[in-house]
Write a protein that holds these residues in place. Sequence first.
Motif, PDB file in Angstrom:
ATOM      1  N   PRO A  66      35.161  79.271  47.539  1.00 63.32           N
ATOM      2  CA  PRO A  66      34.963  78.297  48.237  1.00 63.32           C
ATOM      3  C   PRO A  66      34.787  78.719  49.756  1.00 63.32           C
ATOM      4  CG  PRO A  66      36.567  77.708  46.688  1.00 63.32           C
ATOM      5  CD  PRO A  66      36.402  79.299  46.512  1.00 63.32           C
TER       6      PRO A  66
ATOM      7  N   SER B 114      25.016  72.500  49.219  1.00 66.75           N
ATOM      8  CA  SER B 114      25.996  73.012  48.174  1.00 66.75           C
ATOM      9  C   SER B 114      25.206  73.176  46.967  1.00 66.75           C
ATOM     10  CB  SER B 114      26.864  71.744  48.060  1.00 66.75           C
ATOM     11  OG  SER B 114      26.700  70.570  47.723  1.00 66.75           O
TER      12      SER B 114
ATOM     13  N   ARG C 207      27.114  76.535  45.767  1.00 72.67           N
ATOM     14  CA  ARG C 207      28.456  76.800  46.261  1.00 72.67           C
ATOM     15  C   ARG C 207      29.137  75.713  46.568  1.00 72.67           C
ATOM     16  NH1 ARG C 207      28.478  81.905  48.787  1.00 72.67           N
ATOM     17  NH2 ARG C 207      30.790  81.688  49.043  1.00 72.67           N
ATOM     18  N   GLU C 208      30.886  75.746  46.399  1.00 71.42           N
ATOM     19  CA  GLU C 208      31.679  74.798  46.829  1.00 71.42           C
ATOM     20  C   GLU C 208      31.966  74.805  48.417  1.00 71.42           C
ATOM     21  OE1 GLU C 208      36.047  73.103  45.528  1.00 71.42           O
ATOM     22  OE2 GLU C 208      35.205  74.752  44.539  1.00 71.42           O
TER      23      GLU C 208
ATOM     24  N   HIS D  17      35.168  67.807  50.036  1.00 71.95           N
ATOM     25  CA  HIS D  17      34.725  68.593  48.869  1.00 71.95           C
ATOM     26  C   HIS D  17      33.350  68.707  48.498  1.00 71.95           C
ATOM     27  CE1 HIS D  17      38.931  70.261  47.569  1.00 71.95           C
ATOM     28  NE2 HIS D  17      39.034  69.551  48.714  1.00 71.95           N
TER      29      HIS D  17
ATOM     30  N   LYS E 202      29.906  69.737  46.589  1.00 76.08           N
ATOM     31  CA  LYS E 202      29.597  70.591  45.271  1.00 76.08           C
ATOM     32  C   LYS E 202      28.418  69.879  44.614  1.00 76.08           C
ATOM     33  CE  LYS E 202      31.828  72.873  41.268  1.00 76.08           C
ATOM     34  NZ  LYS E 202      33.213  73.148  40.800  1.00 76.08           N
TER      35      LYS E 202
ATOM     36  N   CYS F 131      29.755  64.836  47.587  1.00 80.45           N
ATOM     37  CA  CYS F 131      30.950  64.885  48.137  1.00 80.45           C
ATOM     38  C   CYS F 131      31.907  64.191  47.636  1.00 80.45           C
ATOM     39  CB  CYS F 131      30.795  64.456  49.646  1.00 80.45           C
ATOM     40  SG  CYS F 131      32.268  64.745  50.701  1.00 80.45           S
ATOM     41  N   SER F 132      33.253  64.737  47.643  1.00 81.08           N
ATOM     42  CA  SER F 132      34.418  64.040  47.075  1.00 81.08           C
ATOM     43  C   SER F 132      34.519  62.823  47.846  1.00 81.08           C
ATOM     44  CB  SER F 132      35.722  64.841  47.084  1.00 81.08           C
ATOM     45  OG  SER F 132      35.880  64.961  48.566  1.00 81.08           O
TER      46      SER F 132
END
Length: 690
Positions: free
Chosen positions: A640, A661, A666-667, A678, A680, A684-685
């Motif tokens: 990451p 991403s 990629r993270e 985050h 990914k 996004c988180s």
Amino acid sequence: MRAGAAMSADPQLLAAAVEAAIASRSPRLGRAAHARALRLLSPGIPPFICAHLVNLYSKLDLPAAAASALASDPSPTVVSFTAFISGAAQHARPLHALSAFAAMLRLGLRPNDFTFPSAFKAAASAPPRSAAGPQIHALAIRFGYLPADAFVSCAALDMYFKTGRLGLARRLFEEMPNRNVVAWNAVMTNAVLAGRPLETVQAYFGLREAGGMPNVVSVCAFFNACAGAMLLLPGAQFHGFVVKCGFDMDVSVSNAMVDFYGKCRCAEKAKMVFDAMRVRNSVSWCSMVVAYAQNGAEEDAFAVYLGARRAGEEPTDFMVSSVLTTCAGLLGLDLGRALHAVAVRSCIDANIFVASALVDMYGKCGGVEDAHHVFVDMPQRNLVTWNAMIGGHANIGDAINALAVFSDMIASGETAPNYITLVNVITACSRGGLTKEGYELFETMRERFGIEPRTEHYACVVDLLGRAGMEEQAYEIIQRMPMRPSISLWGALLGACKMHGKTELGRIAAEKLFELDPQDSGNHVLLSNMLASAGRWAEATYVRKEMKDVGIKKDPGCSWITWKNGVHVFHAKDTKHEMNSEIRALLAKLKKQMQASGYMPDTQYSLYDLEEEEKESEVFQHSEKLALAYGLIHIPPGVPIRITKNLRICVDCHRAFKFISGIVDREIIVRDNNRFHHFKQYECSCKDYW
């Protein structure tokens, strides 16, 4: 052979063997002596040998063996019972101690001046609402030990303080004919432990006025009180008295001074005391680590920890938990993982304080999965553990899991939530977009949990409503709140107004912020950016001019990334980095790939009155994009990419990072000044809600 057997059967030699086992704290030697006594002194062991065995097993915290030795004594004495009661009390087994005390009374044995202090110690840690303490007090009066015997009186006094019976404690203290330094110390230390530091200071002066001379315990209690009440001047003056009397040579006193200066925000004075110490113990090193950590000097704190290891100090639970706190402050995930390994090697990773610190560290460093693994493996949890786990989910905006952990906490019955718990839950709801759930918790917290809303809760709910576009309702709450609105409240409202383009209400919030904290550049910049985003360039320029006229300087935005023990810092439009040409080339390539996937630059966050093409170039030179390009060049696939930014990530960079991403698979983890993101696989988180 007969002479050797006779020697082995000598009760005095057997008693000496038992005492040797006590001195070496060796259950194996003690059991061997016990077995020899059973073999050689049949049919019965003499009472004084039984007393020695009871003392042995009690001091080694082997309650079953101690009880068996006591039961085997055909005529137990007060000495045997006192040894059992003392050992049980010292090892936090109050019910065992009190049961033995009652059994002794039933046998008609009279407690002595050693029995009563041990019984009072057991009563001090007995279950709440236990009447054992006052009952033992009555017996001590009946047998003539109170209030005349100072030793027994001090034990009773300590018991009353520890069980919260302050009125009875003060009455007993007043009745004591001989108040020695131990009695005054009981008043001082218990007041400090109960959060009444000024009472400790008053008791100290009472000791001096009575003609008493303080000892090491008195001195430490006074410094602890000054630390708790932030009484820097009295504590510093007392430091001079301590040096004059030679108390500073005692390691416990020096440790207390390091702690005092650290809590009074004088880390350099704490270091001065620390450097002058001739002898240091584990507490000394831990106190210095905490002193730096409390004052925002996390790097210095970690350097002290490394110094302790070089000096041969073994990692203790308190030391490791303290240093983990500094890793959380530094957002040093790799350092935290290294310390986790140290904790595992030292067999202290299951300690509740170390494990709680690990959960907190991983949560604050964005490693919520690691935090969850530690959390699940913990054999027991306390309030700090639950709060850390909920806070970890809140940091990344994972409201669903934060609420799930909160529900588990309530259902477990292990501990009740406190005000910090609710701050974390409402924050998680705010960042996760669960407006209804967060607002309902705020409205019912007093009724459900008996917790009065504080300024922090109001700030959270203003942020909650503001993020949901309900700025007017948030403003109404600010106007109705019973306490004066804080900087964080108006800041939350201003941030929400900028997010949703509510410029007039944003102006009101900004003016309040200028009154409360006129030198904070961030508030001026936020107002200027809000006006610029609305196309009101003249007003935005005027705000910037005002800043310049009154001498307020804006902290420049920057982002940094760590790779191979090196920290690489980038600013917007930075061209100084040695890899600048490679970074620019990669960004140009990524821009084409993103545009092919549907990305369009969000130029409202290019806060200059420029032509559209210039704005697109402007937003693609933000510091976090430069840091990301560096990370993509150097950090191997599968690892990451972690970027830290001192300001909040802008909308365009957030959108770009989602595209990147997915394109490069990629993270990407970004820690801005507000939360973790985050990225990914194009998501996004935070779910675009930050």
